[in-house]
Structures are given as C-alpha cells and as structure tokens.
Design a protein around this motif. Structure first.
Motif, mmCIF file in Angstrom:
data_model
loop_
_atom_site.group_PDB
_atom_site.id
_atom_site.type_symbol
_atom_site.label_atom_id
_atom_site.label_comp_id
_atom_site.label_asym_id
_atom_site.label_seq_id
_atom_site.Cartn_x
_atom_site.Cartn_y
_atom_site.Cartn_z
ATOM 1 N N LYS A 1 1.141 -1.222 -0.108
ATOM 2 C CA LYS A 1 -0.056 0.326 0.306
ATOM 3 C C LYS A 1 1.145 1.038 -0.180
ATOM 4 O O LYS A 1 2.384 1.389 0.462
ATOM 5 C CB LYS A 1 -0.905 -0.274 1.419
ATOM 6 N N HIS A 2 0.317 2.373 -0.811
ATOM 7 C CA HIS A 2 1.108 3.706 -0.821
ATOM 8 C C HIS A 2 0.170 4.358 -0.563
ATOM 9 O O HIS A 2 -1.089 4.999 -1.045
ATOM 10 C CB HIS A 2 1.716 3.504 -2.171
ATOM 11 N N TYR A 3 0.250 4.841 0.699
ATOM 12 C CA TYR A 3 -0.511 6.622 1.432
ATOM 13 C C TYR A 3 0.795 7.571 1.508
ATOM 14 O O TYR A 3 0.936 7.816 2.363
ATOM 15 C CB TYR A 3 -0.840 5.097 2.613
ATOM 16 N N THR A 4 -0.639 8.448 0.999
ATOM 17 C CA THR A 4 0.229 10.391 1.636
ATOM 18 C C THR A 4 -0.630 10.669 2.867
ATOM 19 O O THR A 4 -1.680 10.441 2.454
ATOM 20 C CB THR A 4 -0.201 10.789 0.014
ATOM 21 N N VAL A 5 0.084 10.890 3.784
ATOM 22 C CA VAL A 5 -0.984 11.451 4.837
ATOM 23 C C VAL A 5 -0.288 13.043 4.185
ATOM 24 O O VAL A 5 -0.469 13.719 3.613
ATOM 25 C CB VAL A 5 0.012 11.618 6.314
ATOM 26 N N PRO A 6 -2.408 13.228 4.598
ATOM 27 C CA PRO A 6 -2.898 14.474 3.959
ATOM 28 C C PRO A 6 -2.553 15.587 5.028
ATOM 29 O O PRO A 6 -2.658 17.135 4.604
ATOM 30 C CB PRO A 6 -4.406 14.756 4.184
ATOM 31 N N TYR A 7 -2.163 15.245 5.768
ATOM 32 C CA TYR A 7 -1.493 15.987 7.000
ATOM 33 C C TYR A 7 0.546 16.830 7.169
ATOM 34 O O TYR A 7 0.673 16.040 6.690
ATOM 35 C CB TYR A 7 -2.386 16.540 8.119
ATOM 36 N N GLY A 8 0.375 17.725 7.194
ATOM 37 C CA GLY A 8 2.129 17.994 7.564
ATOM 38 C C GLY A 8 1.381 16.861 9.428
ATOM 39 O O GLY A 8 0.901 17.260 9.964
ATOM 40 N N VAL A 9 2.982 16.740 9.038
ATOM 41 C CA VAL A 9 3.336 15.644 10.554
ATOM 42 C C VAL A 9 4.550 16.735 11.371
ATOM 43 O O VAL A 9 5.539 16.879 10.510
ATOM 44 C CB VAL A 9 3.759 14.253 10.776
ATOM 45 N N VAL A 10 4.194 16.318 12.271
ATOM 46 C CA VAL A 10 5.256 16.998 13.520
ATOM 47 C C VAL A 10 5.877 16.234 14.653
ATOM 48 O O VAL A 10 4.384 15.160 15.012
ATOM 49 C CB VAL A 10 4.891 18.382 14.133
ATOM 50 N N GLU A 11 7.269 16.123 14.672
ATOM 51 C CA GLU A 11 8.060 15.201 15.564
ATOM 52 C C GLU A 11 8.129 15.945 16.241
ATOM 53 O O GLU A 11 9.225 16.805 16.240
ATOM 54 C CB GLU A 11 8.766 14.201 14.782
ATOM 55 N N LEU A 12 7.797 14.900 17.732
ATOM 56 C CA LEU A 12 8.355 15.592 19.918
ATOM 57 C C LEU A 12 9.064 15.059 19.449
ATOM 58 O O LEU A 12 10.043 14.046 19.544
ATOM 59 C CB LEU A 12 7.614 16.537 20.176
ATOM 60 N N GLY A 13 10.916 16.510 19.983
ATOM 61 C CA GLY A 13 11.488 16.175 20.567
ATOM 62 C C GLY A 13 11.745 15.979 22.042
ATOM 63 O O GLY A 13 10.515 15.906 23.019
ATOM 64 N N GLN A 14 13.038 14.870 22.500
ATOM 65 C CA GLN A 14 12.582 14.457 24.473
ATOM 66 C C GLN A 14 12.344 15.563 25.076
ATOM 67 O O GLN A 14 11.241 16.066 26.361
ATOM 68 C CB GLN A 14 13.998 14.265 24.723
ATOM 69 N N ASP A 15 12.679 17.437 24.658
ATOM 70 C CA ASP A 15 12.535 18.582 25.268
ATOM 71 C C ASP A 15 11.442 19.032 24.798
ATOM 72 O O ASP A 15 10.399 20.741 25.290
ATOM 73 C CB ASP A 15 13.695 19.376 25.036
ATOM 74 N N GLY A 16 9.906 18.208 24.189
ATOM 75 C CA GLY A 16 9.343 19.249 23.780
ATOM 76 C C GLY A 16 9.023 19.938 22.991
ATOM 77 O O GLY A 16 8.043 20.614 22.397
ATOM 78 N N ASN A 17 10.142 20.229 22.523
ATOM 79 C CA ASN A 17 10.874 20.972 20.491
ATOM 80 C C ASN A 17 9.921 20.145 19.837
ATOM 81 O O ASN A 17 10.376 18.882 19.598
ATOM 82 C CB ASN A 17 11.822 22.110 20.975
ATOM 83 N N ILE A 18 9.605 21.360 18.607
ATOM 84 C CA ILE A 18 9.753 19.884 17.334
ATOM 85 C C ILE A 18 11.517 19.472 17.222
ATOM 86 O O ILE A 18 12.253 20.257 16.875
ATOM 87 C CB ILE A 18 9.205 21.394 16.691
ATOM 88 N N ALA A 19 10.934 18.428 16.766
ATOM 89 C CA ALA A 19 12.264 17.266 16.550
ATOM 90 C C ALA A 19 12.148 17.357 14.750
ATOM 91 O O ALA A 19 13.231 17.675 14.182
ATOM 92 C CB ALA A 19 12.655 15.847 17.042
ATOM 93 N N ALA A 20 11.046 17.407 14.193
ATOM 94 C CA ALA A 20 10.947 17.848 12.354
ATOM 95 C C ALA A 20 9.788 17.866 12.202
ATOM 96 O O ALA A 20 8.508 17.862 13.061
ATOM 97 C CB ALA A 20 11.735 15.865 12.572
ATOM 98 N N MET A 21 9.305 18.079 11.265
ATOM 99 C CA MET A 21 8.392 18.163 10.234
ATOM 100 C C MET A 21 8.231 17.694 8.753
ATOM 101 O O MET A 21 9.229 17.705 8.416
ATOM 102 C CB MET A 21 8.015 19.972 10.381
ATOM 103 N N ARG A 22 7.454 17.572 8.345
ATOM 104 C CA ARG A 22 7.385 16.723 7.812
ATOM 105 C C ARG A 22 5.849 17.067 6.665
ATOM 106 O O ARG A 22 4.615 17.005 7.252
ATOM 107 C CB ARG A 22 7.463 15.117 6.961
ATOM 108 N N GLU A 23 5.807 17.403 5.224
ATOM 109 C CA GLU A 23 4.583 17.892 5.115
ATOM 110 C C GLU A 23 4.465 17.077 4.608
ATOM 111 O O GLU A 23 4.649 16.697 3.149
ATOM 112 C CB GLU A 23 4.941 19.569 3.763
ATOM 113 N N LYS A 24 2.716 16.198 4.366
ATOM 114 C CA LYS A 24 2.116 15.108 4.253
ATOM 115 C C LYS A 24 3.408 13.814 3.742
ATOM 116 O O LYS A 24 3.752 14.044 1.931
ATOM 117 C CB LYS A 24 1.658 15.789 2.497
ATOM 118 N N PRO A 25 3.849 13.432 4.295
ATOM 119 C CA PRO A 25 5.204 11.900 4.197
ATOM 120 C C PRO A 25 3.830 11.337 3.076
ATOM 121 O O PRO A 25 3.143 11.083 3.970
ATOM 122 C CB PRO A 25 5.242 12.189 5.456
#
Length: 349
Positions: free
Chosen positions: A252-276
């Motif tokens: 299956k190939h699936y495109t997430v229809p949202y921007g995905v945000v990954e949090l780091g251990q300190d609660g800050n943004i660790a990474a952002m991916r637009e519609k991965p």
C-alpha cells in the motif's frame, strides 16, 4: 491498447516503482530496455522471490530482474505460442537484429492459459456482524451484500473456482439462515458446506469447528476480500517454501494528508514533514493454511486469525508472505471501500 513503451522500466528504478507500474499497467511483466534494447525483464513473480530473499522495496529493481529473458527474433515470431506454452510465461518480446523490442506477444492474446490450477478446499469466514458496513448489514449479512449483480461471497467463490477449487466451507453465524438459503438455491458447479458458529469466536476461532473434516492444505479467506491473483501460483509458493501458513499481503502507498510534526524529548519540534508518503505491506485476509492448524485450534476459543499466526510465529513455525500489488486487492470492509469495489468491477466488465 497498451503501447510497448508503457511497459518499459528505467534501469535505476526501485522495486517499489516497479510494483506501482505493474499496478498501473495491469500487466504482470515489465522490461528494462534503454533506447528500446532489451536488457532484462521483471515480473510480479520475480519481485516475490526477491522479497523472499530478504529484499526491500527501496532497493534497485536490478536486484530482482531477470537478465537472461526469453525472446524471439522477428523471423521466428510464428513460434510464439509454442514458446509461451512450453515455458508457461505471460509475455514474449520480439526483437530486431539490434536487440530492440519491436513487439510483445502476450499469452492472453493467444488464448494460452498460464495460470496454475489447484483443487484444494476453500474455507470462508462468514459469520461476523459486519458492523463497519452498517446499515447494510442490519438487513443483509455481509457475505450477501451485492457488488454489482452478485453477492460478494459468490464473487469470491467464482474467483477460486476459476482456478479449479470445487469444495467450499462457510463458517456462518450472523443471519446464517439467509446465507444458507441463498447458496442452496444457487445454480453452481461446486459444493458448499456450512459450519455453524453458535457464539462469535473471531476470525480464527471458528476453525475449531472443522476438526476431523479437513485433511489437506486449504485457502482461508475473509468474506469481504476480492483478489486478482493466480491462486495456483500462491499454493505452489506455499508448498515450495514449506510454510505452515502463508499470508497474502498487498503493498500500500499512502500519502498522509497533513503536515506531520515530530516532538523531541524536550517538547520542542524535532522534525516536520509535509504530507509524508508511506509504503507498507498490509494483510489482505487471505491465507494458505496447513490442516495441522485446524487440529490444534482450542475448542471454543475466541481469537482472531492474526493472533493464531502470532502464536505460531512465536513458537518458531514458518509463516510466509506472498506479496501482491495494491491494485490486485479489493476490500469492502467499509462503506467507502465497498463503493470503490463496485466502481472497479464495473470498469472491468
């Protein structure tokens, strides 16, 4: 009519790209042919063998391709039927003196049936409530929900019958009287038996009702899954690999229809991916199963068949995967998917 160039695959393509193109073209073979000169072919079977060796979808398709493919020169095109039948292949490229593909002869165009036939039993799990298809299932049990002019369960049986299967067993529970009535009145050239499940035992538990009744490997299928695969090849794959259970899985190939945000251990943004985009294998709910599994089922246990598989996998038993393309799998487990299945079957007719 498909053009030859539509079946060409770039030499640096990945296995995943090859799978997508196989789905797009509806064929079972692609050609690596820079400037039209044949170098290699890759089939759905080549890709399955590649995965069995531990390959991954992101690797170069060159690792899965056959660099010694069969072909014929233009002058010997008349031998195409003989070659297709003798080697049980789906397509044969015709080459000029420079090795350039001038034509492709397909087995289907010559009425050559290269499918591997088998006559093992088919067991269908058909006892669930079908809650995801409510309100349809308030009136009809899921196996009898029509897709076009036939109920889904009958469509599934017809596909197995086309490969030689003539012995079917339905494990029934919810509205089982309606299911039995429909199939008893149906004109058919195969036999259907019923196993009554008096309490809901999940997608696997009902197999305990078949103890002492099934003595050969069998296909085990949900009642809402329609596959476009060579079931004979699936069974041969199961036997050749010595599996206790073989699970049919679809890429299956699936495109997430949202921007995905990954949090780091300190609660800050660790990474952002637009519609991965995600690529993964998913269980289609169709299996080949050895009879030993039935005999070892625990009487009255409510259990899903994936949990049965996990139990054996944890015990070190051999569980195999037979991968297929995304377009080879139709699932009507939800209302939206039911409508997609109907539209797809209408386009095929």
């Amino acid at each position: 009519m498909i053009q030859v160039e539509e079946l060409y695959l770039a030499p640096d393509a990945t296995v995943l790209e090859a799978l997508r193109k196989l789905d797009q073209t509806g064929q079972r073979i692609l050609f690596i042919a820079p400037q039209g000169r044949l170098e290699a072919v890759v089939t759905d079977g080549d890709i399955r063998k590649f995965f069995l060796r531990g390959g991954t979808p992101d690797q170069p398709v060159q690792l899965a391709a056959n660099y010694h493919p069969l072909s014929l020169p233009i002058a010997e095109r008349g031998r195409a039927r003989e070659v297709l039948e003798r080697h049980c292949i789906d397509a044969l490229p015709i080459l000029d003196k420079r090795g350039v593909i001038t034509d492709i002869v397909f087995a289907r165009g010559l009425d050559v049936d290269n499918r591997k036939h088998t006559d093992i039993p088919v067991v269908m799990m058909a006892g669930g409530l079908g809650t995801r298809l409510y309100p349809y299932t308030k009136i009809l049990p899921k196996p009898l929900i029509p897709v076009g002019e036939q109920p889904i369960a009958e469509l599934i049986m017809d596909r197995f019958r086309d490969f030689g299967c003539r012995d079917f067993t339905m494990i029934v529970n919810y509205k089982r009287g309606m299911i039995k009535s429909y199939f008893s009145e149906l004109e058919k050239d195969y036999a259907i038996h019923f196993a009554d499940e008096d309490v809901f035992m999940g997608t696997g538990g009902g197999l305990c009702l078949l103890k002492d009744k099934i003595h050969t490997p069998f296909f085990f299928t949900n009642c809402d899954t329609l596959l476009d695969v060579d079931f004979g090849d699936l069974y041969e794959f199961h036997k050749n690999n010595g599996n206790l259970i073989t699970m049919v899985c679809a890429f299956k190939h699936y495109t997430v229809p949202y921007g995905v945000v990954e949090l780091g251990q300190d609660g800050n943004i660790a990474a952002m991916r637009e519609k991965p985009e995600l690529d993964f294998l998913t269980n289609t709910g169709v299996y080949v199963v050895e009879p030993r599994v039935v005999e070892e089922m625990r009487d009255g246990e409510a259990i899903g068949f994936p949990d049965v598989i996990d139990r054996y996998r944890a015990a070190g038993e051999k569980i195999g995967v037979y991968p297929i393309g995304e377009n080879s799998w139709m699932d009507m487990g939800q209302l939206e998917e039911l409508e997609k299945m109907r539209r797809k079957l209408e386009n095929q007719s």
